[in-house]
Design an enzyme around this catalytic site. Structure first.
Site, PDB file in Angstrom:
ATOM      1  N   ASP A  90       0.808  -1.223   0.000  1.00  0.00           N
ATOM      2  CA  ASP A  90       0.000   0.000   0.000  1.00  0.00           C
ATOM      3  C   ASP A  90       0.843   1.276   0.000  1.00  0.00           C
ATOM      4  OD1 ASP A  90      -2.259  -1.579   0.050  1.00  0.00           O
ATOM      5  OD2 ASP A  90      -2.482  -1.481   2.221  1.00  0.00           O
ATOM      6  N   LYS A 112       1.852   2.194  -5.046  1.00  0.00           N
ATOM      7  CA  LYS A 112       2.407   1.643  -6.293  1.00  0.00           C
ATOM      8  C   LYS A 112       1.472   1.917  -7.468  1.00  0.00           C
ATOM      9  CE  LYS A 112       2.472  -2.395  -4.389  1.00  0.00           C
ATOM     10  NZ  LYS A 112       2.106  -1.994  -3.019  1.00  0.00           N
ATOM     11  N   GLY A 132      -4.531  -4.185  -3.816  1.00  0.00           N
ATOM     12  CA  GLY A 132      -5.514  -3.164  -4.159  1.00  0.00           C
ATOM     13  C   GLY A 132      -4.731  -1.920  -4.538  1.00  0.00           C
ATOM     14  N   HIS A 133      -4.719  -1.581  -5.829  1.00  0.00           N
ATOM     15  CA  HIS A 133      -3.919  -0.445  -6.314  1.00  0.00           C
ATOM     16  C   HIS A 133      -4.864   0.677  -6.743  1.00  0.00           C
ATOM     17  CE1 HIS A 133      -0.268  -3.253  -7.277  1.00  0.00           C
ATOM     18  NE2 HIS A 133      -0.655  -3.296  -6.027  1.00  0.00           N
ATOM     19  N   GLN A 157       2.101  -5.949  -3.307  1.00  0.00           N
ATOM     20  CA  GLN A 157       2.613  -6.128  -1.941  1.00  0.00           C
ATOM     21  C   GLN A 157       3.872  -5.276  -1.730  1.00  0.00           C
ATOM     22  OE1 GLN A 157       1.537  -9.390  -3.664  1.00  0.00           O
ATOM     23  NE2 GLN A 157      -0.348  -8.510  -2.924  1.00  0.00           N
TER      24      GLN A 157
END
Ligand code: GDP
Ligand code: IMO
Ligand code: MG
Length: 436
Positions: free
Chosen positions: A13, A16, A40-41, A224
């Site tokens: 988080d 990225k 989750g991006h 990650q």
């Protein structure tokens, strides 16, 4: 034109997604190489906010083709849902723009149930996984029992394989006191998803190597973060894949000679979701200030659970370690705007372990849990920097903080992010296109 690898330098988080969105401007291909929908991006495009879990952030750029690499684990039902959601939001997704590796492993309802049962069985030692079935899917991969995306090409064979796999998962589930899954019920949605995904399945390693030979820039979008890497992170409080730069080569299938840029992404402070050591963790008022109140989309609360994230000062020791493991050629700093209003900003530049000063994290988890950060304190700033667009307009104390981080990790920092939106990036130098 060679490859760029983008890697999270902390515990995930880091931002990225927003950095990948910036780098994708100059790319022809953007590929995910590790993890699955545990990621989750977030990417802001004008008024729209996209939260991508499996599909690379590059999909939001028209000239980009996207790849889900062999190093990933894919829940076919989640992937179909994400394709549909993006299409509903006006993003064109076709097999010409998105491909799924033959060799990527599949996450099944058995893996989801096993993840939950394993977490329950761990009790107080729970990892705090995302419960997306990631660990059990990678376990089956290394145990050479996994289902791979290529098997979805023949629906009959796939249905049989899935059924067999669910029966085997049930044997394990019963041993672990988990509820067995109903093989009949659970296969339907998967078989439907398999039929939808068939046109996207390809030899993606071949595709990537062709693009690289053709001098096209390929961006490898990490998921990650370094400290969640199964080899180099805080084992066992890690994910089950290799999010670090090396993982991009095996997770996509190309050689190291193509890589000319490794970009690390770090927040300007630390956050962690899930259990495991976090030497600079804060609580109380300072933690609340870093975390935010939850009224902003980017405040540090889990997007699905709403749970507050663990927060702390920037851990320069971890950053130095992440730089070493990944060989960062540069670091991008995100969420710098969140630090406005702190009187001082400590950075951990070393650890104290029983009176000894360490420059790198100690080898064992027990030691990592005991280290005391040695802080160097930098003055804070009060100005709102979210509207700053030129390096020279950043407060002097902000620039000093950035330079301190660059010197702790021994890597240039030429780009910082001062908000989640596309244009909220500040570059030290006038931006130059890296290719074409
Ligand atoms: P990722 O998993 O590394 O892509 O990061 P996430 O998207 O899960 O989490 C990063 C969060 O921070 C998202 O809500 C982003 O919109 C937000 N974000 C990214 N960069 C910045 C920034 O510079 N400032 C602020 N305020 N938010 C940011
Ligand atoms: P992005 O790509 C933050 C963490 C989980 C847990 C550990 C293991 O958005 O940065 P898993 O479900 O992978 O078995 O969980 O890893 N984790 C993440 N934390 N961001 C992520 O992805 C994460 N993916 C996994 O919280 O501690
Ligand atoms: Mg995330």
């Amino acid at each position: 034109m060679p490859a760029t690898i983008l890697v999270g330098a902390q515990w995930g988080d880091e931002g990225k997604g927003r950095v990948a969105d910036w780098l994708a401007k100059n790319a022809k291909m953007v590929a995910r190489y590790a993890g699955g929908d545990n990621a989750g991006h977030t990417v802001y495009v004008g008024d729209a906010v996209f939260k991508l879990h499996l599909i690379p952030s590059g999909i939001l750029h028209e000239q980009v083709t996207c790849v889900l690499g062999n190093g990933m684990v894919i829940n076919p039902v989640s992937l179909v849902r994400e394709i549909d959601e993006l299409q509903a939001a006006g993003v064109a997704i076709t097999p010409e723009r998105l491909s799924l590796s033959n060799n990527a492993h599949l996450i099944t309802p058995g893996h989801l149930a096993l993840d939950a049962a394993a977490e329950r069985a761990r009790g107080a030692g729970a990892i705090g996984t995302t419960l997306r079935g990631i660990g059990p899917a990678y376990t089956d991969k290394t145990d050479r029992r996994g289902l791979r995306a290529g098997e979805m090409r023949s629906i009959e064979v796939f249905a049989d394989r899935l059924y067999e796999h669910l029966e085997a998962a049930n044997t394990k589930l019963v041993q672990m006191y988990g509820d067995p899954v109903d093989p009949q019920m659970s296969t339907e949605a998967y078989i439907e998803a398999a039929a939808r995904l068939r046109p996207y399945i390809q030899d993606t390693a071949l595709q990537i190597n062709r693009a690289l030979k053709d001098n096209q820039r390929v961006l490898c979008e990490g998921a990650q973060g370094t400290m969640l890497d199964v080899d180099h992170g805080d084992y066992p409080y890690v994910t089950s894949s290799s999010p670090t730069a090396g993982g991009a080569l095996t997770g996509l299938g190309f050689g190291p000679r193509y890589v000319d840029r490794v970009v690390g992404v770090t927040k300007a402070f630390s956050t962690r979701v899930g259990a495991g050591p976090m030497p600079t963790e804060l609580d109380g008022e300072l933690a609340n200030q870093l975390r935010g109140t939850g009224e902003n989309f980017w405040d540090e609360f889990g997007t699905t659970t709403g749970r507050p994230r663990r927060v702390g000062y920037l851990d320069g020791v971890m950053l130095r370690y992440a730089t070493q493991i990944n060989g960062f050629s540069e670091v991008v700093l995100t969420k710098l705007d969140v630090l406005s209003g702190f009187d001082e900003l400590p950075i951990a530049i070393g650890y104290d372990l029983n009176g000894k000063t360490l420059d790198f994290p100690p080898p064992t988890l027990a030691e990592r849990a005991r280290v005391q950060p040695i802080y160097r304190r930098y003055p804070g700033w009060t100005e709102d920097i979210s509207r700053v667009r030129r390096w020279a307009d950043l407060p002097e104390t902000t620039r000093a903080y950035i330079d301190a981080i660059a010197s702790v990790c021994g890597t240039p920092i030429n780009t910082v992010s001062v908000g989640p939106e596309r244009d909220q990036l500040v570059h030290r130098w006038v931006e130059q296109r890296t290719d074409e």
